[in-house]
Scaffold this motif. Structure first.
Motif, short mmCIF file in Angstrom:
data_model
loop_
_atom_site.label_atom_id
_atom_site.label_comp_id
_atom_site.label_asym_id
_atom_site.label_seq_id
_atom_site.Cartn_x
_atom_site.Cartn_y
_atom_site.Cartn_z
N THR A 159 0.84 -1.20 0.00
CA THR A 159 0.00 0.00 0.00
C THR A 159 0.87 1.25 0.00
N ALA A 162 2.57 1.84 -3.38
CA ALA A 162 1.65 2.38 -4.37
C ALA A 162 1.34 3.85 -4.10
N CYS A 163 1.18 4.19 -2.83
CA CYS A 163 0.86 5.59 -2.47
C CYS A 163 2.04 6.52 -2.73
N LEU A 166 2.02 7.28 -6.39
CA LEU A 166 1.01 8.28 -6.70
C LEU A 166 1.48 9.68 -6.29
N PRO A 226 -5.87 9.60 -1.63
CA PRO A 226 -5.25 8.49 -2.36
C PRO A 226 -3.86 8.18 -1.84
N TYR A 227 -3.29 9.07 -1.03
CA TYR A 227 -1.97 8.81 -0.46
C TYR A 227 -2.07 7.96 0.80
N PRO A 230 -4.49 3.70 -2.26
CA PRO A 230 -4.32 4.09 -3.67
C PRO A 230 -5.57 3.90 -4.52
N ALA A 233 -7.56 7.01 -5.83
CA ALA A 233 -7.10 7.91 -6.88
C ALA A 233 -8.10 7.93 -8.03
N LEU A 236 -5.11 6.75 -12.65
CA LEU A 236 -3.83 6.09 -12.44
C LEU A 236 -2.88 6.34 -13.62
N TYR A 259 -7.56 -2.97 -9.23
CA TYR A 259 -6.51 -1.96 -9.35
C TYR A 259 -5.61 -2.27 -10.55
#
Length: 314
Positions: A159, A162-163, A166, A226-227, A230, A233, A236, A259
């Motif tokens: 997680t 991914a954040c 982003l 989204p941070y 994710p 968001a 993407l 995702y």
């Protein structure tokens, strides 16, 4: 949802912990969660062969919240730099619990692996874990600026990876060339098909996950961000190429599959690895379960392929 049963070797390994505990995640203190994970890793890595890396050093990164401990695994001739965030529901885990994982990742990819001991709940709520992961990535980018830079992690660490990807996209840096997400938590939807199909485990129940998500993502700083998760968001597009690893018997599976589809639909190259016979957390017990060991090899093969396809800016 999954017609392929859990690997009997996984069932046998988990049986070593005895009957499922009657307590829920909410019944345990943070220290009890951490001790439980340390004990689990001892079982999962019992009699594991040592993994040698050319050079290993414990260092500190200067982050906005103070010093961040990191462990740096360096091969003789690096291919890339991978910043790795450990799993543990944002509450447990550390550099030591994932030492065998990060050693193998470095050995099998030739990468400099930076394992991040980010701040955790409940002492350090969001955005502290993401801030530490982000600051560690900024620091790691200066180690070998001519090599590809990847963010990676398992479960809660996936997680965070991914954040960070982003956030780097939205804040115009740092440059991240690829992301490796091993059964990451994507959102807080507890009513997906996999959430309902695997609500009773085997390693974590839907109610346990509800508790972890509430601890991590229910206060004002996280709402809609989204941070934090994710899946929130709106787009993407523009994210780095990804490897997304999904366990067949996992509460998080449906969100991860969605995702991966969203990444592909938004033009992001994605390699999806689905290990139908495995459960959430398999990377930790790869030393004792042959199917998990094979899955780890598929993972590093995918990472090597990803590194080979990364195009660095001139």
């Amino acid at each position: 949802m999954n017609e392929i049963p859990i690997d009997p070797d996984v069932i046998s390994l988990l049986a070593e912990f005895g009957p499922p505990a009657l307590v829920t995640a909410a019944d345990l203190t943070a220290e009890e969660h951490r001790q439980g994970m340390r004990h689990a890793i001892e079982v999962f890595t019992r009699d594991a062969d040592p993994i040698a890396v050319h050079h290993v050093a414990d260092e500190f990164v200067r982050g906005r919240g103070g010093k961040i401990p990191v462990r740096v695994y360096s091969p003789e001739t690096p291919t890339s730099v991978i910043v790795y965030m450990h799993g543990g529901a944002w509450i447990a885990g550390d550099i030591e619990t994932h030492d065998l994982v990060t050693r193998r990742l470095s050995r099998d990819t030739g990468a400099v692996v930076v394992s991040v001991d980010y701040r955790m709940l409940p002492e350090h709520p969001f955005p502290a874990p993401v801030d530490d992961a982000h600051d560690a990535v900024v620091w790691a980018g200066s180690l070998r600026p001519g090599l590809p830079l990847l963010v990676a992690g398992d479960s809660a660490g996936g997680t965070l990876a991914a954040c960070v990807a982003l956030r780097a996209r939205d804040e115009d840096g740092p440059r991240i060339d690829a992301q490796v997400l091993v059964y990451p938590g994507i959102d807080d939807d507890l009513d997906t098909p996999s959430m309902l199909a695997f609500r009773d485990g085997p390693r974590i129940s839907r109610e346990d996950l509800r508790f972890f998500l509430h601890q991590y993502a229910s206060h004002d700083a996280t709402l809609g961000s989204p941070y934090a998760l994710p899946g929130r968001a709106t787009s993407l597009a523009g994210l780095p190429p990804a490897v997304v690893v999904i366990a067949g018997h996992d509460l998080l599976r449906s969100a991860e599959e969605d995702y991966a589809r969203r990444l592909q639909d938004d033009g992001v190259p994605v390699t999806v690895q689905v290990d139908l016979e495995l459960v959430h957390g398999w990377i930790e017990f790869a030393p004792r379960v042959p199917s998990a060991d094979r899955a780890f090899t598929r993972l590093t093969d995918a990472v090597n392929d990803l590194i080979g396809r990364v195009s660095l800016p001139a």
